[in-house]
Design a protein around this motif. Structure first.
Motif, PDB file in Angstrom:
ATOM      1  N   ARG A  83       0.572  -1.003  -0.572  1.00 44.63           N
ATOM      2  CA  ARG A  83      -0.241   0.044  -0.498  1.00 44.63           C
ATOM      3  C   ARG A  83       0.959   1.448   0.283  1.00 44.63           C
ATOM      4  O   ARG A  83       0.651   1.963  -0.640  1.00 44.63           O
ATOM      5  CB  ARG A  83      -0.663  -0.230   1.110  1.00 44.63           C
ATOM      6  N   ASP A  84       1.767   1.439   0.842  1.00 43.08           N
ATOM      7  CA  ASP A  84       2.518   2.068   0.843  1.00 43.08           C
ATOM      8  C   ASP A  84       3.630   2.291  -0.389  1.00 43.08           C
ATOM      9  O   ASP A  84       3.882   3.440  -0.830  1.00 43.08           O
ATOM     10  CB  ASP A  84       4.040   2.404   1.957  1.00 43.08           C
ATOM     11  N   THR A  85       4.077   1.504  -1.105  1.00 43.15           N
ATOM     12  CA  THR A  85       4.575   1.800  -2.076  1.00 43.15           C
ATOM     13  C   THR A  85       4.105   2.172  -3.187  1.00 43.15           C
ATOM     14  O   THR A  85       4.760   2.801  -3.838  1.00 43.15           O
ATOM     15  CB  THR A  85       5.253   0.121  -2.762  1.00 43.15           C
ATOM     16  N   LYS A  86       3.038   1.424  -3.383  1.00 43.95           N
ATOM     17  CA  LYS A  86       1.914   1.889  -4.190  1.00 43.95           C
ATOM     18  C   LYS A  86       1.626   4.002  -4.120  1.00 43.95           C
ATOM     19  O   LYS A  86       1.895   4.343  -5.400  1.00 43.95           O
ATOM     20  CB  LYS A  86       0.325   1.664  -4.873  1.00 43.95           C
ATOM     21  N   LEU A  87       1.588   4.147  -2.898  1.00 41.24           N
ATOM     22  CA  LEU A  87       1.259   5.370  -2.894  1.00 41.24           C
ATOM     23  C   LEU A  87       2.856   6.529  -2.876  1.00 41.24           C
ATOM     24  O   LEU A  87       2.421   7.248  -3.531  1.00 41.24           O
ATOM     25  CB  LEU A  87       0.255   6.104  -0.833  1.00 41.24           C
ATOM     26  N   ILE A  88       3.283   5.996  -2.846  1.00 42.13           N
ATOM     27  CA  ILE A  88       4.447   7.036  -2.545  1.00 42.13           C
ATOM     28  C   ILE A  88       4.999   6.365  -4.868  1.00 42.13           C
ATOM     29  O   ILE A  88       5.665   7.401  -4.688  1.00 42.13           O
ATOM     30  CB  ILE A  88       6.168   6.264  -2.256  1.00 42.13           C
ATOM     31  N   GLU A  89       4.943   6.376  -4.804  1.00 47.56           N
ATOM     32  CA  GLU A  89       5.472   6.005  -6.583  1.00 47.56           C
ATOM     33  C   GLU A  89       4.424   6.675  -6.917  1.00 47.56           C
ATOM     34  O   GLU A  89       4.533   7.341  -8.347  1.00 47.56           O
ATOM     35  CB  GLU A  89       5.272   4.024  -7.226  1.00 47.56           C
ATOM     36  N   ALA A  90       3.117   6.429  -6.427  1.00 45.34           N
ATOM     37  CA  ALA A  90       2.105   7.395  -7.415  1.00 45.34           C
ATOM     38  C   ALA A  90       1.770   8.889  -7.339  1.00 45.34           C
ATOM     39  O   ALA A  90       2.286   9.613  -8.343  1.00 45.34           O
ATOM     40  CB  ALA A  90       0.727   6.636  -7.053  1.00 45.34           C
ATOM     41  N   SER A  91       2.439   9.033  -6.388  1.00 44.92           N
ATOM     42  CA  SER A  91       2.616  11.186  -5.650  1.00 44.92           C
ATOM     43  C   SER A  91       3.221  11.314  -5.322  1.00 44.92           C
ATOM     44  O   SER A  91       4.010  12.278  -4.404  1.00 44.92           O
ATOM     45  CB  SER A  91       1.145  11.363  -4.924  1.00 44.92           C
ATOM     46  N   GLY A  92       4.801  10.638  -5.118  1.00 44.72           N
ATOM     47  CA  GLY A  92       6.699  10.870  -4.496  1.00 44.72           C
ATOM     48  C   GLY A  92       7.283  12.053  -4.653  1.00 44.72           C
ATOM     49  O   GLY A  92       6.841  11.407  -6.514  1.00 44.72           O
ATOM     50  N   LEU A  93       7.322  12.834  -4.407  1.00 45.60           N
ATOM     51  CA  LEU A  93       8.521  13.729  -5.201  1.00 45.60           C
ATOM     52  C   LEU A  93      10.017  13.085  -4.307  1.00 45.60           C
ATOM     53  O   LEU A  93      10.316  12.364  -3.945  1.00 45.60           O
ATOM     54  CB  LEU A  93       8.314  14.643  -3.890  1.00 45.60           C
ATOM     55  N   PRO A  94      10.723  14.033  -6.210  1.00 49.89           N
ATOM     56  CA  PRO A  94      11.855  12.823  -5.267  1.00 49.89           C
ATOM     57  C   PRO A  94      12.837  14.660  -5.209  1.00 49.89           C
ATOM     58  O   PRO A  94      12.268  15.432  -4.681  1.00 49.89           O
ATOM     59  CB  PRO A  94      12.282  13.939  -7.179  1.00 49.89           C
ATOM     60  N   ALA A  95      14.167  13.628  -4.124  1.00 46.75           N
ATOM     61  CA  ALA A  95      14.435  14.280  -3.485  1.00 46.75           C
ATOM     62  C   ALA A  95      16.209  13.705  -3.399  1.00 46.75           C
ATOM     63  O   ALA A  95      16.706  12.400  -4.081  1.00 46.75           O
ATOM     64  CB  ALA A  95      13.728  14.175  -1.979  1.00 46.75           C
ATOM     65  N   THR A  96      16.741  14.256  -2.359  1.00 48.88           N
ATOM     66  CA  THR A  96      17.984  13.621  -2.133  1.00 48.88           C
ATOM     67  C   THR A  96      18.317  13.692  -0.887  1.00 48.88           C
ATOM     68  O   THR A  96      18.236  14.326   0.011  1.00 48.88           O
ATOM     69  CB  THR A  96      18.981  15.315  -2.674  1.00 48.88           C
ATOM     70  N   ALA A  97      18.880  12.789  -0.127  1.00 53.23           N
ATOM     71  CA  ALA A  97      19.189  12.026   0.658  1.00 53.23           C
ATOM     72  C   ALA A  97      21.191  12.102   1.228  1.00 53.23           C
ATOM     73  O   ALA A  97      21.786  11.733   0.755  1.00 53.23           O
ATOM     74  CB  ALA A  97      19.218  11.044   1.106  1.00 53.23           C
ATOM     75  N   GLU A  98      21.629  13.168   1.757  1.00 53.72           N
ATOM     76  CA  GLU A  98      22.928  12.987   2.123  1.00 53.72           C
ATOM     77  C   GLU A  98      23.223  12.413   3.416  1.00 53.72           C
ATOM     78  O   GLU A  98      22.472  11.860   4.283  1.00 53.72           O
ATOM     79  CB  GLU A  98      23.244  14.205   2.573  1.00 53.72           C
ATOM     80  N   ILE A  99      24.213  11.573   3.140  1.00 51.38           N
ATOM     81  CA  ILE A  99      24.309  10.574   4.366  1.00 51.38           C
ATOM     82  C   ILE A  99      25.371  11.038   5.076  1.00 51.38           C
ATOM     83  O   ILE A  99      26.589  11.924   4.972  1.00 51.38           O
ATOM     84  CB  ILE A  99      25.301   9.783   3.642  1.00 51.38           C
ATOM     85  N   LEU A 100      24.991  11.780   6.632  1.00 50.88           N
ATOM     86  CA  LEU A 100      25.626  12.251   7.980  1.00 50.88           C
ATOM     87  C   LEU A 100      25.674  11.014   8.643  1.00 50.88           C
ATOM     88  O   LEU A 100      27.376  11.277   9.456  1.00 50.88           O
ATOM     89  CB  LEU A 100      24.013  12.625   8.849  1.00 50.88           C
ATOM     90  N   SER A 101      26.219  10.063   8.549  1.00 52.97           N
ATOM     91  CA  SER A 101      26.030   8.577   9.522  1.00 52.97           C
ATOM     92  C   SER A 101      26.284   7.042   8.384  1.00 52.97           C
ATOM     93  O   SER A 101      25.414   6.973   7.798  1.00 52.97           O
ATOM     94  CB  SER A 101      26.506   8.802  10.651  1.00 52.97           C
ATOM     95  N   VAL A 102      27.661   7.059   9.030  1.00 55.97           N
ATOM     96  CA  VAL A 102      27.054   5.156   7.846  1.00 55.97           C
ATOM     97  C   VAL A 102      27.814   4.286   9.465  1.00 55.97           C
ATOM     98  O   VAL A 102      28.621   4.599  10.402  1.00 55.97           O
ATOM     99  CB  VAL A 102      28.498   5.131   7.285  1.00 55.97           C
ATOM    100  N   GLY A 103      26.902   2.729   9.857  1.00 54.58           N
ATOM    101  CA  GLY A 103      26.752   2.098  10.290  1.00 54.58           C
ATOM    102  C   GLY A 103      26.627   0.823  10.281  1.00 54.58           C
ATOM    103  O   GLY A 103      25.788   0.447   9.106  1.00 54.58           O
ATOM    104  N   THR A 104      26.872  -0.187  11.254  1.00 59.18           N
ATOM    105  CA  THR A 104      26.670  -1.535  10.746  1.00 59.18           C
ATOM    106  C   THR A 104      25.148  -2.070  12.008  1.00 59.18           C
ATOM    107  O   THR A 104      25.098  -1.656  12.762  1.00 59.18           O
ATOM    108  CB  THR A 104      27.603  -2.566  11.192  1.00 59.18           C
ATOM    109  N   THR A 105      24.130  -3.144  10.683  1.00 57.52           N
ATOM    110  CA  THR A 105      23.114  -3.390  11.946  1.00 57.52           C
ATOM    111  C   THR A 105      23.297  -5.178  11.009  1.00 57.52           C
ATOM    112  O   THR A 105      23.406  -5.080  10.448  1.00 57.52           O
ATOM    113  CB  THR A 105      22.031  -2.765  11.686  1.00 57.52           C
ATOM    114  N   SER A 106      22.239  -5.658  12.434  1.00 59.19           N
ATOM    115  CA  SER A 106      22.248  -6.934  11.879  1.00 59.19           C
ATOM    116  C   SER A 106      20.930  -7.233  10.933  1.00 59.19           C
ATOM    117  O   SER A 106      20.390  -6.527  11.301  1.00 59.19           O
ATOM    118  CB  SER A 106      22.386  -7.874  13.242  1.00 59.19           C
ATOM    119  N   TRP A 107      21.117  -8.180  10.191  1.00 62.01           N
ATOM    120  CA  TRP A 107      19.999  -7.791   9.547  1.00 62.01           C
ATOM    121  C   TRP A 107      19.661  -9.671   8.788  1.00 62.01           C
ATOM    122  O   TRP A 107      20.516 -10.195   8.793  1.00 62.01           O
ATOM    123  CB  TRP A 107      20.433  -7.525   7.844  1.00 62.01           C
ATOM    124  N   GLY A 108      18.676  -9.626   9.976  1.00 68.25           N
ATOM    125  CA  GLY A 108      18.599 -11.166   9.715  1.00 68.25           C
ATOM    126  C   GLY A 108      20.228 -12.486  10.452  1.00 68.25           C
ATOM    127  O   GLY A 108      20.523 -12.286  11.444  1.00 68.25           O
TER     128      GLY A 108
END
Length: 160
Positions: A83-108
């Protein structure tokens, strides 16, 4: 800078946070099979009228309840993501993300990357948000990523 909570599709519980139509359909079928198999097992044991001990029947009912609960929870997470993906792809605005920090996390069972982002663009107030990704690609502080933002729903979708 915005302090109100922003979120990714499905609250970032799935990776990638974007849920496509085919993936959603396949996952829905898997959830349906899981949800039906538990009660079907209980019915099969009753119909067979086998002389099982009481604890075996109790265990079967517990497994059936777990399968239904697990299937519903999994489907709900992906349903909200779709639902969220359909909404954001239909009406999302293009933007830019600046990376402020980089760390590690467990993923599964593996390791992923956790990025602190400052997301800005026209049509919404700049905000900071975390982003976790299952791939540990090479990210550097100061780097930039493409993002889609849906300001009314406070959704953002990073496109690494």
């Amino acid at each position: 800078m915005s302090t109100t909570e922003w979120r990714q599709p499905a609250n970032g519980k799935i990776s990638p946070p974007r849920v496509g139509a085919v993936g959603y359909f396949v996952l829905s079928l898997v959830c349906l099979v899981l949800a039906v198999s538990g009660p079907a097992l209980v019915v099969a044991l009753i119909v067979l009228d086998a002389d099982f001990p009481w604890w075996a029947m109790l265990l079967t009912v517990v497994v059936a309840v777990f399968l239904v609960f697990f299937a519903f929870t999994l489907w709900r997470t992906y349903h909200h993501g779709r639902r969220d993906t359909k909404l954001i792809e239909a009406s999302g605005l293009p933007a830019t993300a600046e990376i402020l920090s980089v760390g590690t996390t467990s993923w599964g069972e593996g390791e992923g990357v956790r990025l602190g982002l400052r997301i800005s663009g026209p049509g919404f107030e700049t905000f900071e948000a975390p982003f976790e990704w299952k791939h540990t690609d090479h990210f550097e502080v100061g780097g930039r990523l493409a993002v889609l933002v849906e300001p009314t729903a406070r959704l953002y979708l990073v496109r690494p």
